[in-house]
Design a protein around this motif. Structure first.
Motif, PDB file in Angstrom:
ATOM      1  N   ASN A 283       0.823  -1.205   0.000  1.00  0.00           N
ATOM      2  CA  ASN A 283       0.000   0.000   0.000  1.00  0.00           C
ATOM      3  C   ASN A 283       0.859   1.259   0.000  1.00  0.00           C
ATOM      4  OD1 ASN A 283      -2.393  -1.527   0.078  1.00  0.00           O
ATOM      5  ND2 ASN A 283      -2.222  -1.745   2.293  1.00  0.00           N
ATOM      6  N   ILE A 284       0.491   2.188  -0.858  1.00  0.00           N
ATOM      7  CA  ILE A 284       1.214   3.452  -1.020  1.00  0.00           C
ATOM      8  C   ILE A 284       0.223   4.592  -0.876  1.00  0.00           C
ATOM      9  CG2 ILE A 284       2.565   4.876  -2.615  1.00  0.00           C
ATOM     10  CD1 ILE A 284       3.465   2.247  -3.941  1.00  0.00           C
ATOM     11  N   ASN A 285       0.591   5.610  -0.128  1.00  0.00           N
ATOM     12  CA  ASN A 285      -0.244   6.801  -0.013  1.00  0.00           C
ATOM     13  C   ASN A 285       0.121   7.785  -1.109  1.00  0.00           C
ATOM     14  OD1 ASN A 285      -1.602   5.968   2.371  1.00  0.00           O
ATOM     15  ND2 ASN A 285       0.160   6.597   3.611  1.00  0.00           N
ATOM     16  N   GLY A 286      -0.872   8.163  -1.911  1.00  0.00           N
ATOM     17  CA  GLY A 286      -0.626   9.134  -2.966  1.00  0.00           C
ATOM     18  C   GLY A 286      -0.005   8.534  -4.203  1.00  0.00           C
ATOM     19  N   ASP A 287       0.595   9.382  -5.014  1.00  0.00           N
ATOM     20  CA  ASP A 287       1.203   8.976  -6.275  1.00  0.00           C
ATOM     21  C   ASP A 287       2.424   8.094  -5.998  1.00  0.00           C
ATOM     22  OD1 ASP A 287       2.518   8.778  -8.739  1.00  0.00           O
ATOM     23  OD2 ASP A 287       2.034  10.833  -9.311  1.00  0.00           O
ATOM     24  N   PRO A 288       2.472   6.897  -6.577  1.00  0.00           N
ATOM     25  CA  PRO A 288       3.642   6.030  -6.353  1.00  0.00           C
ATOM     26  C   PRO A 288       4.964   6.690  -6.731  1.00  0.00           C
ATOM     27  CG  PRO A 288       1.879   4.798  -7.400  1.00  0.00           C
ATOM     28  CD  PRO A 288       1.444   6.230  -7.405  1.00  0.00           C
TER      29      PRO A 288
END
Length: 473
Positions: free
Chosen positions: A303-308
């Protein structure tokens, strides 16, 4: 274990290796991850005995370079900034995916960059250095690689086939639609293409179009009468993966019909090993020159928050590339962090490897589900200088004997399991260049195969000793 979730076969990528028959090569061992916060890694082994590594820095503002005499040494090697982005105009933003190549006695770095007034006007550029050591001397800007389409383009790589140097790259064609396709063209010099480029791949499969329609990061290796071109697909999050194009070495590479795309990705995220978004690979060779080494980036979380693209934690990793009996490459799965695994080849049945199937351990040929036949040799669960053999695609599961039969089972934490899963590593009973594994709790009994299944048994005859000897690959 059943063939769940592991991916196997095929893939590949960039290296200067020339086609040779697929052969066994000695085991290599590295510790992952190699370098933190370095994406799109490109590593070459040069004739001076050094490995040179460049990669994307998460600030997207510079080109970096390091060298070491071993691959593992790159982890702690000092890093130099050999070029910084311009303050205005071209080459002023999004400094991406550098590759270093040695061509005709000079070093070249290919990279992508945007403009200060339009950071997404990304194009391909080239630097040149005439010094023997690319960490010294000066880098000359050879400028932009001009293509017929003046559109978003990146990830230039170069290779030679049948005496012709080619450039492969990713580019958008508005007539095709959004995203990037793969293109190929011969080169008249290291910064100039000639003729009309061929569009050899368009993202059409579902795994190429998650988040973005992407074919990029081409990398080439030539073996066994074929040219393999690996590429990356989909958005740069956990959906990022590697696909494969294959062409006959006797075909016209500029004819798009010469290339066949594998219908499934050949390298992708793996929950069991906690590796996500593996891609943008290159290839190098082991220190002894006998093994192909896959170089790539991934993350240790899904899981990544925002643009990778704003997440800085893609990191450089390495693991051995294997070859199937039919001459196709096989990289299995992105292995867990820590030491890399090995395969154990039977001494007296040279095409057979220890593998697991429905939890039962056996020896078998043509194990294209590669991770079933890969094990990490780790500190023995029972201590005392022993070793244990941990499954690659099922971390936490170990080869253990139960009723003298060998199984792959999860460590239950008991003293019995620790003893059953621990072995003394010995010189091969039939060949000292190999290895044999003696049971800790039943001294004199060794891991051996009989009718293709594995047991711990006493050995007395020459056949017994051969059955209990393995070679690490």
């Amino acid at each position: 274990m059943r063939r769940v979730a592991t991916i196997a076969v095929l893939v590949v990528a960039a290296s200067l290796l020339v086609a040779t028959p697929a052969t066994a090569a000695p085991a290599v061992q590295y510790t992952n991850s190699l370098v933190a916060q370095r994406a799109d890694p490109h590593i070459v082994k040069h004739t001076d005995g050094y490995y040179y590594m460049t990669a994307t820095a998460p600030e997207y503002d510079r080109v970096v370079l390091r060298r070491a005499t071993t691959l593992q040494g790159l982890a702690t090697a000092s890093e130099s900034v050999i070029w910084r982005r311009h303050t205005s105009g071209e080459m002023a933003a999004h400094i991406w995916a550098p590759e270093i190549h040695y061509i005709n006695g000079r070093w070249y770095i290919y990279f992508a960059a945007g403009r200060s007034d339009d950071v997404w006007a990304i194009r391909m550029y080239v630097l040149e250095n005439a010094s023997a050591n690319p960490l010294t001397g000066s880098w000359t800007e050879r400028g932009r690689i001009v293509t017929p389409l003046n559109t978003f383009s990146l990830d230039a790589t170069t290779f030679v086939h049948n005496g012709t140097r080619y450039l492969a790259w990713a580019q958008n064609d508005p007539a095709v639609g959004s995203g990037t396709n793969l293109y190929l063209a011969p080169m008249s010099n290291p910064w100039t293409i000639s003729g009309t480029p061929a569009r050899i791949s368009v993202p059409t499969y579902s795994w190429e179009t998650v988040g973005h329609r992407v074919n990029e990061g081409a990398a080439v290796i030539q073996r066994n009468g074929r040219v393999f071109m690996a590429f990356s697909a989909s958005a740069t999050d956990a959906n990022y993966c590697i696909g494969l194009l294959t062409a006959s070495a006797t075909s016209n590479l500029m004819n798009p019909s010469s290339w066949t795309k594998s219908p499934q990705p050949v390298f992708r995220s793996n929950d069991a090993t906690s590796q996500y978004g593996p891609g943008h690979n290159s290839f190098t060779v082991s220190e002894d020159g006998q093994s192909d080494i896959l170089v790539y980036h991934d993350r240790s979380y899904r899981n990544i928050n925002g643009d990778p693209l704003n997440d800085p934690n893609r990191r450089t990793r390495v693991q051995k590339l294997y070859w199937n009996a039919d001459g196709t490459p096989n990289f299995g799965i992105p292995v867990a962090d820590g030491i890399t695994p090995v395969r154990l080849r039977s001494h007296n049945f040279a095409d057979r490897y220890i593998r697991h199937w429905d939890y039962r351990a056996r020896v078998e040929a043509n194990v294209t589900n590669l991770a079933d036949s890969q094990f990490r040799i780790v500190t023995g669960l029972n201590g005392g200088g022993s070793v244990s053999l941990e499954s690659t695609n099922f971390p936490g599961y170990y080869l253990r004997h139960r009723n003298f039969e060998m199984w792959v089972e999860r460590n239950d934490g008991t003293a019995t399991f620790r003893a059953d899963a621990s072995f003394q590593r010995r010189a091969g009973l039939a060949d000292s260049a190999g290895v044999s594994f003696e049971s800790v709790n039943f001294p004199g009994r060794y891991i051996r195969h009989s009718s293709n299944l594995l047991y711990v048994q006493a050995v007395s005859t020459a056949t017994d000793r051969a059955d209990a000897t393995y070679h690490l690959e």
